[in-house]
Design an enzyme around this catalytic site. Structure first.
Site, PDB file in Angstrom:
ATOM      1  N   THR A   1     -33.530 -32.022  48.305  1.00  0.00           N
ATOM      2  CA  THR A   1     -33.252 -30.637  47.927  1.00  0.00           C
ATOM      3  C   THR A   1     -33.062 -30.475  46.430  1.00  0.00           C
ATOM      4  OG1 THR A   1     -32.304 -30.058  50.074  1.00  0.00           O
ATOM      5  CG2 THR A   1     -31.565 -28.769  48.188  1.00  0.00           C
TER       6      THR A   1
ATOM      7  N   THR B   1     -29.921 -35.039  51.156  1.00  0.00           N
ATOM      8  CA  THR B   1     -28.633 -35.334  51.788  1.00  0.00           C
ATOM      9  C   THR B   1     -28.730 -35.662  53.273  1.00  0.00           C
ATOM     10  OG1 THR B   1     -28.226 -32.981  52.208  1.00  0.00           O
ATOM     11  CG2 THR B   1     -27.387 -33.894  50.138  1.00  0.00           C
ATOM     12  N   ASP B   2     -29.882 -35.403  53.905  1.00  0.00           N
ATOM     13  CA  ASP B   2     -29.983 -35.631  55.349  1.00  0.00           C
ATOM     14  C   ASP B   2     -29.636 -37.066  55.722  1.00  0.00           C
ATOM     15  OD1 ASP B   2     -30.674 -33.032  55.812  1.00  0.00           O
ATOM     16  OD2 ASP B   2     -32.792 -33.414  56.223  1.00  0.00           O
TER      17      ASP B   2
ATOM     18  N   SER C   1     -35.534 -36.775  52.470  1.00  0.00           N
ATOM     19  CA  SER C   1     -34.844 -38.007  52.882  1.00  0.00           C
ATOM     20  C   SER C   1     -35.062 -38.331  54.356  1.00  0.00           C
ATOM     21  CB  SER C   1     -33.347 -37.908  52.576  1.00  0.00           C
ATOM     22  OG  SER C   1     -32.716 -36.922  53.361  1.00  0.00           O
TER      23      SER C   1
END
Length: 328
Positions: free
Chosen positions: A12, A81-82, A50
């Site tokens: 992101t 961030t996943d 990710s």
């Protein structure tokens, strides 16, 4: 202060909008107002969401991080961030040196949205990676001015910029006016005698139980898998009718019992009835201790890929469940 090498992987923080296009690493740093200098070097390592990162990607990244930390630089990894908590934990298992800090960060809001958090998170990660006082803590995650240990941190919310937390443990420190303040230090490394090496191709399954689960998915844990992690109810409980099938699997491959709750240690002797933690562990399953199920899967995968036999795997998880570093 250490020089810092920034590895950008995508996510992101590099999004150009809602589609799949990504900014380059140089553009990510420029958007955060961070110039590439002698003190901040850039490695545009990957440009992926990710969710599409692989074990091979992270193993290659660990090798590059080892080179720069051995040369005297800290490392800051920027990704989506996943799977950020999983990347950080796997790097903690694979990186060979703790001579310089290794930090992972990302962003929850795209650069084109109000209140984008990427620039502050990246600046914070670089500040921690540059600070010699932050070495020896294992791989760290820095987001929202908080410093977390890779072994405990979790993404706890789908959209909040304060999504990362360490349930049951707490943060290691904070950033104050852009400078790290370490409040707590881990008592010991997660795994003694690390690093591990992903020298073999293995497959480890993660199965999350749910109310009324009939165990049909267990039938598919066949010879294709080298290990299994079961995300069980509460403190380590399973339906009584799954105890025997799990015991049979544990006789063939390592099976780790974890909790699906995401916080707290697995119990070992509080409950003793059918399907209790005592019952299941007595069938040969291994306790994940304080590790959540996804991280227990990563540890089991890394151990098996490193060539660990059943005794070594059992010893590593036994020591983690007992609260000590696990020689592997």
């Amino acid at each position: 202060m250490n020089p810092v090498v920034v590895f950008t992987l995508g996510g992101t923080i590099s999004a150009r909008g809602g589609d799949a296009s990504r900014m380059t690493g140089a553009e990510v740093l420029a958007a955060a107002g961070i110039p590439v200098t002698a003190a901040v070097e850039l490695r545009d390592f990957r440009r992926l969401p990710s969710s599409s990162l692989s074990f091979d990607d992270i193993a290659a990244l660990a090798g590059e991080i080892d080179k720069v930390t051995a040369a005297g630089s800290g490392a800051a990894v920027v990704q989506g961030t996943d799977t950020l908590e999983e990347t950080a934990f796997l790097l903690d298992l694979l990186c060979t040196t703790t001579a310089r800090p290794v930090v992972v960060t990302g962003a929850m809001r795209r650069p084109d949205l109000p209140g984008a958090d990427g620039p502050a998170n990246l600046a914070g990660a670089i500040a921690v990676a540059a600070d010699p006082g932050c070495r020896g803590l294992g791989v760290l995650v820095v987001c929202a001015d908080e410093i977390h240990s890779a072994r405990h941190v979790r993404k706890t919310h789908t959209t909040s910029v304060a999504t990362f937390a360490s349930p049951g443990a707490g943060r290691l420190g904070t950033l104050v006016e852009g400078s790290p303040r370490i409040l707590l230090r881990p008592a010991h490394p997660l795994v003694a005698d690390a690093p591990l090496s992903l020298r073999r191709q293995v497959r480890v399954c993660l199965l999350t139980l749910a109310l009324g689960d009939g165990g049909e998915l267990l039938d598919n844990v066949d010879e294709r898998f080298d290990g299994l992690v079961v995300a069980a109810f509460g403190a380590g409980h399973v339906p009584a009718w799954l105890v025997e099938p799990l015991g049979r699997l544990a006789a063939r491959i390592p099976v780790v019992l974890a909790s699906r709750t995401g916080a707290g240690a697995l119990l070992s002797r509080t409950y003793t009835g059918p399907g209790s933690e005592s019952d299941v562990l007595a069938r040969g399953l291994l306790s994940a201790g304080h590790l959540d199920a996804p991280k227990a899967r990563l540890l089991l995968h890394a151990l098996l890929a490193d060539g660990a036999d059943r005794e070594r795997v059992s010893g590593a998880f036994a020591r983690i469940a007992g609260g000590a570093a696990a020689p592997v």
